[in-house]
Scaffold this active site. Structure first.
Site, PDB file in Angstrom:
ATOM      1  N   ILE A 465       0.833  -1.208   0.000  1.00 38.03           N
ATOM      2  CA  ILE A 465       0.000   0.000   0.000  1.00 38.03           C
ATOM      3  C   ILE A 465       0.867   1.257   0.000  1.00 38.03           C
ATOM      4  O   ILE A 465       0.411   2.324   0.376  1.00 38.03           O
ATOM      5  CB  ILE A 465      -0.982  -0.022   1.184  1.00 38.03           C
ATOM      6  CG1 ILE A 465      -0.250  -0.125   2.530  1.00 38.03           C
ATOM      7  CG2 ILE A 465      -1.951  -1.181   1.030  1.00 38.03           C
ATOM      8  CD1 ILE A 465      -1.190   0.002   3.740  1.00 38.03           C
ATOM      9  N   GLY A 659       5.399  -1.194  10.760  1.00 36.47           N
ATOM     10  CA  GLY A 659       4.387  -0.360  10.112  1.00 36.47           C
ATOM     11  C   GLY A 659       3.869   0.763  10.984  1.00 36.47           C
ATOM     12  O   GLY A 659       3.554   1.840  10.492  1.00 36.47           O
ATOM     13  N   GLU A 660       3.748   0.515  12.287  1.00 39.07           N
ATOM     14  CA  GLU A 660       3.007   1.473  13.109  1.00 39.07           C
ATOM     15  C   GLU A 660       3.782   2.023  14.302  1.00 39.07           C
ATOM     16  O   GLU A 660       3.353   2.996  14.917  1.00 39.07           O
ATOM     17  CB  GLU A 660       1.705   0.812  13.570  1.00 39.07           C
ATOM     18  CG  GLU A 660       0.813   0.548  12.379  1.00 39.07           C
ATOM     19  CD  GLU A 660      -0.285  -0.460  12.637  1.00 39.07           C
ATOM     20  OE1 GLU A 660      -1.446  -0.068  12.577  1.00 39.07           O
ATOM     21  OE2 GLU A 660       0.007  -1.643  12.890  1.00 39.07           O
TER      22      GLU A 660
END
Ligand code: MOS
Length: 710
Positions: A465, A659-660
């Site tokens: 993404i 990712g976070e």
């Protein structure tokens, strides 16, 4: 099999494989895949937050140029009401099935026409009237409807004697923290191009997991999943907002069925705000007790968040209180408050991001009350095992992050008294926070075919993404096969590639890498036949079941410097530095890009982002990029991010997700820096001008002072 030495693609800083396709426009997104005979759908959405549709008058719209028809609850195809998400049935998927309005922005009709302009014009001519009921958007945890949150992600903490430990504490901080509703704001608005071929459903859709979207669509239509083909080859960001199966793909599938032609729905930015989910607002309370030497005695973290009665959801704000510090008494209480809103979705480090703002702000308040360096306070409370579960930690390099971050930031030179630094009329402050984020793997399948020309086709239902997953997985495949990346052809973004976890939960790349590594191992062990392609396929489901029972997390320490103008309330972040422990780094270039992006999101959360709702209608009043400010270039200073050496022993290649972890922690570091600059705590995000401006400093007259909150 090749016998050449492993080239070591993992660890090398390589740019994105598809970068050239993207910058030349050759990469096709869901809204621009070429499809013959295409029609276009335009959503019409509810303008009230609760009630029923009284009437939809489509007569004018149906007579307009190019219009094929209008779908609404009276004529739309029926969907399976049991279709749902991880937790069970999800009413937000049941579009155009009845006249009930459960939230503002609920699609009530879809206009289909030959061109998007014709569909939009006709949608504007649709006359929808409602029987309006009173809605409820008040998030406070004292609400009668408030209930304990689901414990599906793990039990609440309740260790030690909280009352006794608080009574024995020299310092007790008890404060309340609030974070607003926020929107994901991926660059690419949600879009899908959908068609049916006999009883097969095809969708090119902007999502974070083609396989899970295919499962939801199959459930909605009550057809075999193998008949649903979802592709998401290039996706322009998600941040959690493209995790759920979106309304656009569901509505397009209904219209394509009804009109027998491909249908595209490409949302406007305003439609993304109102029809796709957001991060729920939170209302959190922290009570922390500490001894005079800084040892923590008790943490009590209560957190309430909003959800919808249509679907279960967990905003796990209290998770870090169970992980970060050695504390004899820890209690967590997570409360779900059902409101008339679209079911929320994970956003940019769900739970951890709003949760760490509260916890790490409160920790800074403890340090202040103890007159102790906040960094030292963290160092004094490091656990040897997970404080609540008692499980041994897997790798835990938080102290390395703290020490190295402090060194690079120049933390030791800090005078910890608030308002101790000035530059002209500006107040300068620094702050820090630490955080953790849950790491691990979820089941995925992968297949690798050794072709006769010496190349390898690697197929995994991964989603890229914008994170660089395609590039990272190519490196992992090359190393696990012992060949150069030029011999790897990676296929991703297609539900036909089989079951796979999506790009979410900071577990995409670890889950897909695990499957690729195991497939490569199997291929290397299988008897080769140079004359024929050989394929090895794996499903990691049972391998994951046998993972050792350790506390697996990533960690960060974030340091911020701000300059505050007390006359205007303006806060500028001048420096931002993050040190991260995320296991072995696959691609330092892309990994840095990922965590820098995350830190910018944290900055944006700290200072700017806030969905504001009109109390009369419940509709978002600032649902566009004019009113909902996300950090722009001018808001962002040089951001420094780096990784400490680390290796995750539970992963075959040493990886953890990243990712976070970049987002969580940043808002608290900035809020703590604002306190250091001004001496005033900011316990409500975002740290708006009107929350910072100091009346005594206002030199521009009463008109300026009038913008302050009462
Ligand atoms: Mo991420 S917010 O788990 O998609």
């Amino acid at each position: 099999m090749s016998t050449e030495p492993a080239p070591g693609a993992v660890g090398a800083p390589r740019p994105r494989i598809e970068g050239r396709l993207k910058v030349t426009g050759a990469a096709h997104y869901a809204a621009d895949v070429p499809v013959p005979d295409l029609t276009h759908g335009w959503m019409v959405t509810a303008t009230v937050s609760r009630g029923r549709i009284r009437d939809i008058d489509a007569s004018a719209a149906l007579g307009m140029p190019g219009v094929l028809g209008v779908l609404d609850h009276r004529n739309a195809p029926r969907l399976n009401p049991e279709a749902g998400n991880y937790f069970g049935p999800d009413g937000s998927l049941q579009l155009l099935q009845d006249d009930v309005i459960p939230y503002a922005g609920r699609p009530v009709a879809l206009v289909v026409a030959e061109t998007p302009e014709q569909a939009r014009a006709a949608a504007g001519a649709l006359r929808v009237t409602y029987d309006i009921e009173a809605h409820d958007l008040d998030i406070s945890p004292e609400r009668p409807a408030a209930r304990p949150a689901s414990t599906a992600f793990g039990p609440e903490a309740d260790t030690g004697d909280l009352t006794a430990e608080l009574a024995a504490s020299v310092v007790v901080v008890e404060e309340r923290y609030r974070t607003p509703e926020e929107s994901h704001c991926a660059l690419e608005p949600h879009a899908a191009t959908v068609w049916w071929d006999e009883d097969h459903l095809y969708a090119v859709d902007a999502n974070q997991g083609a396989f899970s979207v295919s499962e939801v669509l199959a459930a909605l239509w009550s057809i075999d999943r193998e008949r649903v083909h979802v592709r998401a080859e290039h996706v322009g960001g998600g941040f959690g907002g493209k995790g759920p199966c979106g309304p656009h793909v569901i509505l397009a599938s209904m219209a394509a069925r009804r009109f027998g032609r491909p249908v595209r729905i490409a949302m406007t930015r305003a439609q993304v705000f109102e029809t796709t989910s957001s991060r729920p607002p939170t209302d959190q309370s922290l009570t922390i007790g500490a001894a005079a030497d800084g040892r923590l005695r008790a943490i009590h973290h209560r957190a309430a968040y909003a959800l919808s009665p249509l679907a279960e959801y967990i905003e796990g704000c209290t998770e870090q209180a169970k992980i970060l510090y050695a504390v004899p008494a820890i209690r967590t209480q997570l409360t779900a408050v059902p409101l008339d809103i679209l079911p929320p979705a994970s956003m940019r480090g769900p739970g951890a991001t709003p949760g760490s703002f509260a916890l790490e702000s409160a920790m800074d308040e403890v340090a202040e009350r103890l007159d102790m360096d906040p960094l030292e306070l963290r160092l004094r409370n490091q656990p040897v095992a997970a404080p609540v579960s008692g499980r041994p930690f897997s790798t835990r390099r938080l102290v390395s992050c703290l020490r190295e971050g402090a060194r690079r930031f120049g933390w030791a030179a800090r005078d910890r008294r608030p308002r101790s630094r000035r530059e002209g009329r500006l107040l300068i402050g620094t702050g820090m926070a630490v955080t953790s984020f849950s790491a691990g793997v979820f089941p995925s399948t992968a297949a690798i075919t050794a072709q006769t020309d010496g190349t390898f086709t690697v197929s995994v239902g991964a989603s890229d993404i914008g994170t660089g997953a395609r590039t990272a997985l190519t490196a992992v495949a090359a190393d696990s096969l012992g060949v150069g990346t030029e011999r790897i052809l990676l296929r991703i973004g297609d539900s036909d590639l089989g079951m796979a976890w999506g790009a979410g939960g900071s577990r995409g790349t670890t889950s897909w890498s695990f499957a690729i590594t195991e497939a490569a191992r199997k291929l290397r062990e299988s008897p080769g036949d140079p004359a024929r392609p050989v394929t090895a396929t794996v499903d990691t489901t049972t391998m994951i079941d046998f993972q050792p029972d350790r506390e697996r997390q990533t960690y960060s320490a974030v340091f911020a410097e701000v300059a505050v103008d007390p006359a205007t309330g303006e806060v500028r972040v001048r420096r931002l530095l993050g040190m991260f422990a995320v296991g072995r780094v696959i691609n330092p270039l892309l990994a840095r890009s990922q965590v820098v992006g995350g830190m910018i999101m944290g900055l944006s959360m700290a200072l700017h982002e806030e969905s504001l709702r009109d109390p009369l209608t419940g509709r978002q009043a600032n649902g566009d990029f004019a009113g909902y400010h996300i950090a722009a270039h001018a808001d962002v200073p040089d951001v420094e991010a780096d990784f400490v050496p680390d290796y995750e022993p539970q992963d075959p290649s040493g990886f953890n997700g990243l990712g976070e972890i970049g987002t969580a922690g940043t808002a608290a570091a900035i809020a703590n820096a604002v306190w250091h600059a001004t001496g005033t705590r900011q316990r409500t995000l975002p740290i708006r001008l009107d929350r910072v401006v100091e009346p005594a400093a206002v030199v521009m007259g009463p008109a300026h002072a009038a913008v302050r909150e009462p």
